[in-house]
Design a protein around this motif. Structure first.
Motif, short mmCIF file in Angstrom:
data_model
loop_
_atom_site.label_atom_id
_atom_site.label_comp_id
_atom_site.label_asym_id
_atom_site.label_seq_id
_atom_site.Cartn_x
_atom_site.Cartn_y
_atom_site.Cartn_z
N TRP A 111 0.81 -1.22 0.00
CA TRP A 111 0.00 0.00 0.00
C TRP A 111 0.85 1.27 0.00
N GLN A 151 1.49 4.23 -3.06
CA GLN A 151 1.25 5.68 -2.90
C GLN A 151 2.48 6.47 -3.34
N SER A 191 2.96 6.09 -7.26
CA SER A 191 2.01 6.86 -8.06
C SER A 191 2.34 8.35 -8.01
N PRO A 241 -4.72 7.15 -10.58
CA PRO A 241 -4.76 6.38 -9.33
C PRO A 241 -6.04 6.69 -8.54
N TYR A 242 -6.73 5.63 -8.12
CA TYR A 242 -7.93 5.80 -7.32
C TYR A 242 -8.15 4.55 -6.46
N ILE A 243 -9.10 4.63 -5.51
CA ILE A 243 -9.40 3.54 -4.60
C ILE A 243 -10.70 2.86 -5.03
N LYS A 251 -13.73 1.04 -1.50
CA LYS A 251 -13.32 1.72 -0.27
C LYS A 251 -14.17 1.24 0.91
N GLN A 309 -8.79 -1.61 -2.67
CA GLN A 309 -7.53 -1.57 -3.41
C GLN A 309 -7.33 -0.23 -4.11
N ALA A 310 -6.08 0.11 -4.28
CA ALA A 310 -5.69 1.27 -5.08
C ALA A 310 -5.26 0.72 -6.44
N LYS A 349 -1.40 -2.01 -8.73
CA LYS A 349 -2.43 -1.96 -7.70
C LYS A 349 -1.83 -2.30 -6.36
N LYS A 405 -5.36 -2.68 0.55
CA LYS A 405 -5.28 -2.14 1.91
C LYS A 405 -4.90 -3.26 2.87
#
Length: 140
Positions: free
Chosen positions: A81, A85, A88, A102-104, A107, A113-114, A129, A132
């Protein structure tokens, strides 16, 4: 299975020098063996080989997922995770043009997942990807 075995993938590129620079300098993959037609990379602990192939006129195909157009085929890796971050953000500072920013996903749900998608200089689609909770990688 208790150990992770690195995978091997070979992808076609019509611009070996440009893709060599991209994987080495943009994605920060260390270079291994090479010839005038292919280059090995350490792709986050896995072996990625870019092989020269003349350019194809085939258009990018996508399938709808979560209201976004996901490129098919695509390849990539699942990162921790915090590494996702950082990675990205690094790609954003390097000016990467994302197919899917990039997005979640999911949630607060099982499988949170990202994810992000972008192309290499030869038009190969990549997805990175992170989960979490890595224990939910294959959860239903």
């Amino acid at each position: 299975m208790s150990t992770i075995t690195p995978f091997h993938v070979a992808i076609p590129v019509h611009n070996l020098a440009e893709c060599r620079t991209f994987y080495r300098d943009v994605l920060n993959c260390s270079e291994g063996r090479s010839s005038d037609h292919w280059v090995d990379f350490n792709f986050f602990g896995h072996q990625l080989v870019i092989h020269y192939k003349p350019k194809s006129e085939e258009e990018l195909h996508t399938n709808p997922v979560d209201g976004k157009n996901v490129p098919v085929p695509h390849y990539g890796v699942v990162l921790p995770w915090d590494i996702f971050q950082e990675f990205s953000e690094d790609l954003k500072t390097k000016g990467i043009e994302f197919i899917i920013e990039p997005y979640i996903r999911f949630k607060g749900e099982v499988g949170e997942q990202a994810t992000m998608f972008f192309l290499d200089p030869a038009g190969n689609a990549l997805e990175f990807k992170a989960f979490k909770d890595m224990g939910q990688l294959f959860a239903k």
